[in-house]
Design a protein around this motif. Structure first.
Motif, PDB file in Angstrom:
ATOM      1  N   SER A  22       0.855  -1.180   0.000  1.00 48.12           N
ATOM      2  CA  SER A  22       0.000   0.000   0.000  1.00 48.12           C
ATOM      3  C   SER A  22       0.895   1.235   0.000  1.00 48.12           C
ATOM      4  CB  SER A  22      -0.939  -0.057   1.197  1.00 48.12           C
ATOM      5  OG  SER A  22      -1.829   1.027   1.215  1.00 48.12           O
ATOM      6  N   ALA A  24       2.794   2.929   2.344  1.00 48.97           N
ATOM      7  CA  ALA A  24       4.156   2.838   2.897  1.00 48.97           C
ATOM      8  C   ALA A  24       4.993   1.857   2.094  1.00 48.97           C
ATOM      9  CB  ALA A  24       4.096   2.426   4.373  1.00 48.97           C
ATOM     10  N   ASP A  46      -1.835  -8.682   0.569  1.00 49.91           N
ATOM     11  CA  ASP A  46      -2.978  -9.603   0.576  1.00 49.91           C
ATOM     12  C   ASP A  46      -4.149  -9.096  -0.254  1.00 49.91           C
ATOM     13  OD1 ASP A  46      -3.805  -7.583   2.271  1.00 49.91           O
ATOM     14  OD2 ASP A  46      -4.214  -8.867   3.985  1.00 49.91           O
ATOM     15  N   GLU A  47      -4.160  -7.816  -0.597  1.00 51.41           N
ATOM     16  CA  GLU A  47      -5.225  -7.333  -1.478  1.00 51.41           C
ATOM     17  C   GLU A  47      -4.814  -7.636  -2.930  1.00 51.41           C
ATOM     18  OE1 GLU A  47      -7.318  -3.589  -0.350  1.00 51.41           O
ATOM     19  OE2 GLU A  47      -5.496  -3.244   0.813  1.00 51.41           O
ATOM     20  N   ARG A  54      -6.125   5.604   0.137  1.00 52.14           N
ATOM     21  CA  ARG A  54      -7.339   5.394   0.947  1.00 52.14           C
ATOM     22  C   ARG A  54      -8.132   6.672   1.266  1.00 52.14           C
ATOM     23  NH1 ARG A  54      -6.846  -0.081   2.273  1.00 52.14           N
ATOM     24  NH2 ARG A  54      -4.670  -0.653   2.029  1.00 52.14           N
ATOM     25  N   LYS A  59     -14.303  10.039   0.893  1.00 52.59           N
ATOM     26  CA  LYS A  59     -14.627  11.401   0.419  1.00 52.59           C
ATOM     27  C   LYS A  59     -15.138  11.302  -1.024  1.00 52.59           C
ATOM     28  CE  LYS A  59     -10.870  12.945   3.486  1.00 52.59           C
ATOM     29  NZ  LYS A  59     -10.216  11.665   3.826  1.00 52.59           N
ATOM     30  N   ALA A  89       0.907 -12.696   3.946  1.00 50.95           N
ATOM     31  CA  ALA A  89       2.006 -13.256   4.739  1.00 50.95           C
ATOM     32  C   ALA A  89       1.359 -13.842   5.991  1.00 50.95           C
ATOM     33  CB  ALA A  89       2.997 -12.165   5.103  1.00 50.95           C
ATOM     34  N   ARG A 138     -12.523   0.473   4.807  1.00 50.94           N
ATOM     35  CA  ARG A 138     -11.056   0.550   4.860  1.00 50.94           C
ATOM     36  C   ARG A 138     -10.445   0.342   3.473  1.00 50.94           C
ATOM     37  NH1 ARG A 138      -6.927   2.673   7.809  1.00 50.94           N
ATOM     38  NH2 ARG A 138      -5.080   1.960   6.738  1.00 50.94           N
ATOM     39  N   ASP A 295       1.158   2.846   9.300  1.00 51.62           N
ATOM     40  CA  ASP A 295       0.171   2.729  10.382  1.00 51.62           C
ATOM     41  C   ASP A 295       0.495   1.621  11.383  1.00 51.62           C
ATOM     42  OD1 ASP A 295      -1.170   4.681   8.985  1.00 51.62           O
ATOM     43  OD2 ASP A 295      -3.055   3.581   8.800  1.00 51.62           O
ATOM     44  N   TRP A 314      -1.610   9.670   6.683  1.00 51.68           N
ATOM     45  CA  TRP A 314      -1.082   9.475   5.324  1.00 51.68           C
ATOM     46  C   TRP A 314       0.360   9.981   5.231  1.00 51.68           C
ATOM     47  CZ3 TRP A 314       0.786  11.965   1.048  1.00 51.68           C
ATOM     48  CH2 TRP A 314       0.529  11.412  -0.210  1.00 51.68           C
ATOM     49  N   TRP A 345      -5.278  15.573   8.054  1.00 51.50           N
ATOM     50  CA  TRP A 345      -6.347  16.417   7.524  1.00 51.50           C
ATOM     51  C   TRP A 345      -7.621  15.597   7.375  1.00 51.50           C
ATOM     52  CZ3 TRP A 345      -3.552  13.534   4.162  1.00 51.50           C
ATOM     53  CH2 TRP A 345      -4.229  12.930   3.119  1.00 51.50           C
TER      54      TRP A 345
HETATM   55  C1  LIG Z   1     -11.324   5.751   4.518  1.00 47.78           C
HETATM   56  C2  LIG Z   1     -10.004   6.326   4.942  1.00 47.78           C
HETATM   57  C3  LIG Z   1      -9.805   7.705   4.925  1.00 47.78           C
HETATM   58  C4  LIG Z   1      -8.582   8.249   5.314  1.00 47.78           C
HETATM   59  N1  LIG Z   1      -8.433   9.596   5.295  1.00 47.78           N
HETATM   60  C5  LIG Z   1      -7.264  10.143   5.698  1.00 47.78           C
HETATM   61  C6  LIG Z   1      -7.094  11.540   5.688  1.00 47.78           C
HETATM   62  O1  LIG Z   1      -8.005  12.295   5.333  1.00 47.78           O
HETATM   63  N2  LIG Z   1      -5.894  12.040   6.106  1.00 47.78           N
HETATM   64  C7  LIG Z   1      -4.861  11.234   6.524  1.00 47.78           C
HETATM   65  O2  LIG Z   1      -3.787  11.740   6.910  1.00 47.78           O
HETATM   66  N3  LIG Z   1      -5.005   9.901   6.526  1.00 47.78           N
HETATM   67  C8  LIG Z   1      -6.176   9.336   6.131  1.00 47.78           C
HETATM   68  N4  LIG Z   1      -6.324   7.975   6.143  1.00 47.78           N
HETATM   69  C9  LIG Z   1      -5.218   7.139   6.652  1.00 47.78           C
HETATM   70  C10 LIG Z   1      -4.205   6.744   5.568  1.00 47.78           C
HETATM   71  O3  LIG Z   1      -4.847   6.246   4.438  1.00 47.78           O
HETATM   72  C11 LIG Z   1      -3.250   5.721   6.158  1.00 47.78           C
HETATM   73  O4  LIG Z   1      -2.474   6.389   7.144  1.00 47.78           O
HETATM   74  C12 LIG Z   1      -2.355   5.056   5.133  1.00 47.78           C
HETATM   75  O5  LIG Z   1      -3.099   4.294   4.212  1.00 47.78           O
HETATM   76  C13 LIG Z   1      -1.342   4.146   5.822  1.00 47.78           C
HETATM   77  O6  LIG Z   1      -0.597   3.464   4.872  1.00 47.78           O
HETATM   78  P1  LIG Z   1       0.100   2.067   5.211  1.00 47.78           P
HETATM   79  O7  LIG Z   1       0.788   1.639   3.949  1.00 47.78           O
HETATM   80  O8  LIG Z   1       0.889   2.173   6.448  1.00 47.78           O
HETATM   81  O9  LIG Z   1      -1.078   1.054   5.576  1.00 47.78           O
HETATM   82  P2  LIG Z   1      -2.330   0.571   4.743  1.00 47.78           P
HETATM   83  O10 LIG Z   1      -2.734   1.593   3.741  1.00 47.78           O
HETATM   84  O11 LIG Z   1      -3.329   0.093   5.734  1.00 47.78           O
HETATM   85  O12 LIG Z   1      -1.777  -0.697   3.926  1.00 47.78           O
HETATM   86  C14 LIG Z   1      -1.391  -1.899   4.512  1.00 47.78           C
HETATM   87  C15 LIG Z   1      -1.520  -2.986   3.455  1.00 47.78           C
HETATM   88  O13 LIG Z   1      -0.982  -4.213   3.958  1.00 47.78           O
HETATM   89  C16 LIG Z   1      -1.887  -5.264   3.667  1.00 47.78           C
HETATM   90  N5  LIG Z   1      -1.683  -6.373   4.614  1.00 47.78           N
HETATM   91  C17 LIG Z   1      -2.098  -6.446   5.899  1.00 47.78           C
HETATM   92  N6  LIG Z   1      -1.723  -7.620   6.457  1.00 47.78           N
HETATM   93  C18 LIG Z   1      -1.056  -8.292   5.490  1.00 47.78           C
HETATM   94  C19 LIG Z   1      -0.430  -9.571   5.453  1.00 47.78           C
HETATM   95  N7  LIG Z   1      -0.382 -10.377   6.525  1.00 47.78           N
HETATM   96  N8  LIG Z   1       0.159  -9.968   4.296  1.00 47.78           N
HETATM   97  C20 LIG Z   1       0.138  -9.155   3.201  1.00 47.78           C
HETATM   98  N9  LIG Z   1      -0.449  -7.934   3.187  1.00 47.78           N
HETATM   99  C21 LIG Z   1      -1.024  -7.514   4.314  1.00 47.78           C
HETATM  100  C22 LIG Z   1      -3.250  -4.592   3.816  1.00 47.78           C
HETATM  101  O14 LIG Z   1      -4.279  -5.331   3.223  1.00 47.78           O
HETATM  102  C23 LIG Z   1      -2.984  -3.270   3.093  1.00 47.78           C
HETATM  103  O15 LIG Z   1      -3.122  -3.420   1.711  1.00 47.78           O
HETATM  104  C24 LIG Z   1      -7.532   7.393   5.743  1.00 47.78           C
HETATM  105  C25 LIG Z   1      -7.733   5.997   5.760  1.00 47.78           C
HETATM  106  C26 LIG Z   1      -8.955   5.471   5.372  1.00 47.78           C
HETATM  107  C27 LIG Z   1      -9.174   3.970   5.401  1.00 47.78           C
END
Ligand SMILES: Cc1cc2nc3c(=O)[nH]c(=O)nc-3n(C[C@H](O)[C@H](O)[C@H](O)COP(=O)(O)OP(=O)(O)OC[C@H]3O[C@@H](n4cnc5c(N)ncnc54)[C@H](O)[C@@H]3O)c2cc1C
Length: 464
Positions: A22, A24, A46-47, A54, A59, A89, A138, A295, A314, A345
């Motif tokens: 995703s 990060a 896994d997706e 996201r 929005k 994983a 989500r 996250d 984000w 935000w």
């Molecule tokens: C509806 C929504 C609105 C948002 N609005 C805002 C906003 O307005 N402002 C803001 O700052 N932030 C917002 N966020 C938060 C922001 O999107 C997240 O902080 C960001 O997506 C974090 O990125 P990440 O890569 O750490 O995690 P994620 O985006 O959660 O990605 C993690 C990925 O790892 C995958 N995964 C999990 N477990 C496993 C496994 N065991 N094996 C393989 N893959 C796995 C998950 O399925 C996912 O695809 C929002 C989030 C959502 C859901």
């Protein structure tokens, strides 16, 4: 091999695995290539989709302005990675340096980045959660399902939990002309994230836009008809609501279950890391080959009393991924700490909300610009006599200024002359955060150091 030679060899032909495809995960992959990493790169997700964004899901997508499939994250550069999408994983073999996959495969690594993020906290009652009409938000698939539901003009939507996601969903419902009830256990929307004073403004905003907002209320049961379709919701005050859609917006759960038994310090609060994003093992010793970002990570921050902070922001995911990637392929002296200023935000009910710092750490706040009544203001948050956070409603351009005050540990209440300072900007008031022992659904910043609600281990001697 001397340390620097080992790092050079790793950069040239090492094996790096990223779990979590995703925001990060993608940003880390790009940064690794920017850093000159030419070895093999595997990204496991896994997706079934390539990385997407996201924030638009609650929005523009819910409003029907952007299709869920059009949220793909822009690519800053080619990453030449082996993408293993649609496979989770399921385990980590730290000694053997292998990630185990749901399809029975195992992928070996020299360095691992964990970026598995969070998932929606499900409705606790499984049969009720399975009713047709009960949603979470989500993923891209969640957004597609909920958008279709809203387009079908439901009679009434119930949003359970008025954190940021729940409030944005309610806002989208109203913008689409759909009747919506919001049930929030706390005293106001956003109260866990921004406190009671700003929460009261958010409550007025919701009511003025036609939301049937019920605070201090819990949903006790969801009831379906014989065909398994959601029909009613029961509330803790005895009210029964006729609803055909319920969106469970009760916050998030960190995706760490797959690490159980791995020996990493990973649990419900995330993966504990040092400021350089290196994960700790269960003994509190930092690993040098496993990193975490986004996250799912929690890292100590000097600006906030060295407490471990986990952020669902984000911007944090982007910055932390870049630091982790840099440190993964850099010798010790060149590594950098991740000391990002928390910033978030949200847009809801036509208002742009921005925050910097950690508001939930504050005891007081002062409206330094504008006015709560006009819903255009900046509130500076104070903690033990220093500025710790700021929140702006339609005042985004000032957030950089307040971020600097937080970095400088500027005194609170701030005494600078501010544009548009009003009489309410003369005296601080209690920020109105709920007792931390009471769960609320809104905080997207969590201090995971000591909390009054934390359970401590008590030694109980065994009886002979
Ligand atoms: C509806 C929504 C609105 C948002 N609005 C805002 C906003 O307005 N402002 C803001 O700052 N932030 C917002 N966020 C938060 C922001 O999107 C997240 O902080 C960001 O997506 C974090 O990125 P990440 O890569 O750490 O995690 P994620 O985006 O959660 O990605 C993690 C990925 O790892 C995958 N995964 C999990 N477990 C496993 C496994 N065991 N094996 C393989 N893959 C796995 C998950 O399925 C996912 O695809 C929002 C989030 C959502 C859901």
């Amino acid at each position: 091999m001397a340390g620097d030679d080992a790092v050079r060899a790793l950069r040239r032909d090492g094996r790096i695995v990223i779990v979590g495809a995703s925001l990060a995960g993608l940003r880390a992959a790009e940064q690794l290539r920017d850093e000159g990493f030419t070895g093999s790169l595997t990204v496991i997700g896994d997706e079934p989709y390539e990385p997407y964004d996201r924030p638009p899901l609650s929005k523009q997508v819910l409003l029907g302005r952007v299709r869920p499939e059009d949220t793909g994250l822009p690519r800053r550069r080619p990453v030449d990675a082996h993408w293993r999408l649609g496979v989770a994983a399921t385990g980590l073999d730290l000694d053997g340096k292998r990630v185990l996959l749901a399809d029975g495969d195992a992928v070996e690594f020299d360095r691992l980045l964990i970026a598995t993020g969070v998932r929606s906290r499900p409705w606790p009652h499984e049969t009720e959660a399975a009713l047709d009409g009960v949603h979470v938000l989500r993923t891209r698939d969640d957004a597609a399902r909920l958008t279709r539901r809203l387009a079908g003009r439901p009679r009434r939507v119930l949003v359970i939990g008025a954190g940021f996601t729940g409030s944005e969903i309610a806002s989208a419902c109203r913008e689409r002309g759909v009747a919506v009830t919001v049930a929030e256990r706390g005293a106001a929307p956003l109260v866990g994230a921004l406190g009671g004073v700003v929460g009261a403004v958010a409550a007025d905003l919701q009511r003025d836009h036609g939301v049937d907002l019920r605070c201090g209320i819990m949903v006790t049961a969801l009831e379906g008809d014989p065909a398994g379709r959601l029909r009613r919701a029961h509330l803790s005050d005895g009210t029964v609501l006729d609803v055909d859609v319920a969106v469970v917006a009760l916050g998030a759960v960190r995706n760490t279950a797959w690490l159980a038994g791995s020996g990493l310090a990973a649990g419900p609060r995330g993966i504990a890391c040092d400021a350089g994003c290196r994960a700790f093992d269960v003994h509190g010793i930092v690993t040098d080959d496993v990193f975490a970002a986004g996250d799912v990570a929690r890292t100590p921050h000097p600006l906030f009393g060295y407490q471990f902070i986990s952020l669902e922001h984000w911007g944090n995911a982007v910055e932390q991924a870049a630091i982790a990637a840099h440190n993964m392929v850099s010798p010790g002296p060149e590594r950098r700490p991740h000391l990002w200023m928390p910033a978030f935000w949200s847009s809801q009910f036509g208002v742009n909300i921005k925050s910097v710092g950690v508001p939930s750490m504050a005891d007081e706040l002062l409206v330094t610009q504008g006015s709560l009544a006009e819903r255009r203001f900046v509130a500076a948050y104070g903690y033990r006599g220093r500025v710790i956070a700021a929140v702006g409603f339609d005042h985004a351009k000032w957030m950089g200024f307040y971020a600097k005050l937080i970095e400088e540990a500027a005194p609170f209440p701030p005494e600078f002359p501010a544009v548009d300072r009003r009489p309410e900007g003369l005296r601080p008031v209690p920020a109105g955060f709920p007792d931390p022992a009471l769960p609320t659904h809104g905080a997207s910043v969590t201090l995971t150091g000591h909390s009054p609600s934390e359970r401590r281990v008590v030694f109980t001697p065994s009886r002979a």
